[in-house]
Write an enzyme that holds these catalytic residues in place. Structure first.
Site, PDB file in Angstrom:
ATOM      1  N   SER A 177      35.074  28.537  36.092  1.00 41.58           N
ATOM      2  CA  SER A 177      36.310  27.751  36.049  1.00 41.58           C
ATOM      3  C   SER A 177      37.152  27.850  37.324  1.00 41.58           C
ATOM      4  O   SER A 177      37.826  26.895  37.688  1.00 41.58           O
ATOM      5  CB  SER A 177      37.132  28.084  34.811  1.00 41.58           C
ATOM      6  OG  SER A 177      37.197  29.461  34.615  1.00 41.58           O
ATOM      7  N   HIS A 228      41.934  30.778  37.819  1.00 44.91           N
ATOM      8  CA  HIS A 228      42.211  29.334  37.837  1.00 44.91           C
ATOM      9  C   HIS A 228      43.139  28.979  38.991  1.00 44.91           C
ATOM     10  O   HIS A 228      42.888  28.037  39.754  1.00 44.91           O
ATOM     11  CB  HIS A 228      42.855  28.895  36.516  1.00 44.91           C
ATOM     12  CG  HIS A 228      41.924  28.976  35.346  1.00 44.91           C
ATOM     13  ND1 HIS A 228      42.315  28.675  34.063  1.00 44.91           N
ATOM     14  CD2 HIS A 228      40.613  29.316  35.257  1.00 44.91           C
ATOM     15  CE1 HIS A 228      41.294  28.823  33.234  1.00 44.91           C
ATOM     16  NE2 HIS A 228      40.246  29.223  33.940  1.00 44.91           N
TER      17      HIS A 228
END
Ligand SMILES: [Zn+2]
Length: 282
Positions: A177, A228
């Site tokens: 991610s 992230h």
């Protein structure tokens, strides 16, 4: 009958546009590619220049393959869990063996896990959604930036995400991610810088989804928000540094950067394999 299509030895097809150019010319007169002779001498460079290469599918296959391996090497060894999907979750030991990232692996000198962690996933939903997003965003980033710049953006974003997460003190993390947030970052830069109807549409759509996913991460448990954030910022910065196809078509420098990135991957995964075989349970 060999009286036509005979290529004179003083010419060659341009590695990018395939039109005939002089072997000695420093730049293709048709598409502007510089150093065509260098491209022609290295097969992968030529394929990169011609746009025949895509890294999206190989990355997805690597993630899927490692996911299967991570479950297979310790199948049935999962800790008791309330989730019915636990059987599709690799154990912590399996992920450690395969190059999970975090403060602990880092403190043990496993710097290469900064990369390998981005190819590992903790459970079925985790890999499903990451691969879904990679399949959605990857081809768009490859189209607007070219495959070589895609690889540089994806890899750097993954590394920055891993580094930030490690600095923030996360013990262990896995997942693509961070790198995928890097693709969001690259699309944000593209949409914002390009502007116009198309650019603005890309910018708004990307901002919406990246914002939503980031907030979702903040609300969730066991989600690597530092990864992230690092990926998003890293992807945006590298994209701004390298710029996109419409402004500057990929240069020899971008392609060589991609080749160096692949060498770096090979080094990291080789060290992962060494670690894997030296820590494998008897
Ligand atoms: Zn050309």
């Amino acid at each position: 009958m060999q009286n036509n299509n005979q290529i004179r030895p003083s010419t060659m097809p341009c590695p990018r546009c395939r039109k005939l150019i002089s072997i000695s010319s420093p730049q293709c007169a048709h598409c502007g590619l510089r150093y065509p002779k260098v491209f022609a001498s290295i097969p992968l460079l030529e394929e990169l220049a011609h746009g025949e290469v895509s890294f999206v599918k190989p990355i997805i296959l690597m993630c899927l393959g490692l996911y299967v391996v991570s479950i297979a090497i310790n199948f049935g060894g999962q800790e008791a869990s309330q989730s019915p999907l636990a059987i599709f979750s690799p154990t912590l030991d399996s992920l450690k063996q395969l190059g999970m990232g975090g403060r602990i692996p880092w403190s043990e000198g496993q710097w290469w896990t900064l990369l390998t962690a981005a190819f590992l996933h903790g459970d079925a939903l985790h890999i499903f959604f990451n691969m879904w997003w990679l399949r959605d965003l990857g081809p768009l980033v490859e189209r607007e930036y070219g495959a070589s710049r895609f690889l540089l953006i994806y890899t750097t974003a993954g590394l920055v995400g891993s580094a930030l997460s490690t600095l923030a003190g996360t013990f262990y993390f896995v997942g693509a991610s961070g790198a995928i947030f890097g693709l969001f970052g690259a699309l944000l830069y593209y949409g914002w810088h390009r502007g116009g109807t198309f650019g603005s549409a890309i910018f708004r759509r990307t901002l919406f989804w990246a914002g939503l996913l980031f907030l979702y991460g903040l609300a969730g448990r066991n989600i690597d928000n530092w990864g992230h954030l690092g990926g998003l910022l890293g992807g945006f910065a590298v994209a701004a540094l390298l710029t996109y196809e419409e402004r500057l078509r990929q240069t020899l420098g971008h392609h060589l950067g991609a080749l160096l990135t692949l060498v770096f991957w090979v080094v990291c995964f080789s060290l992962m394999l060494v670690n894997f075989f030296s820590t494998a349970p008897a």
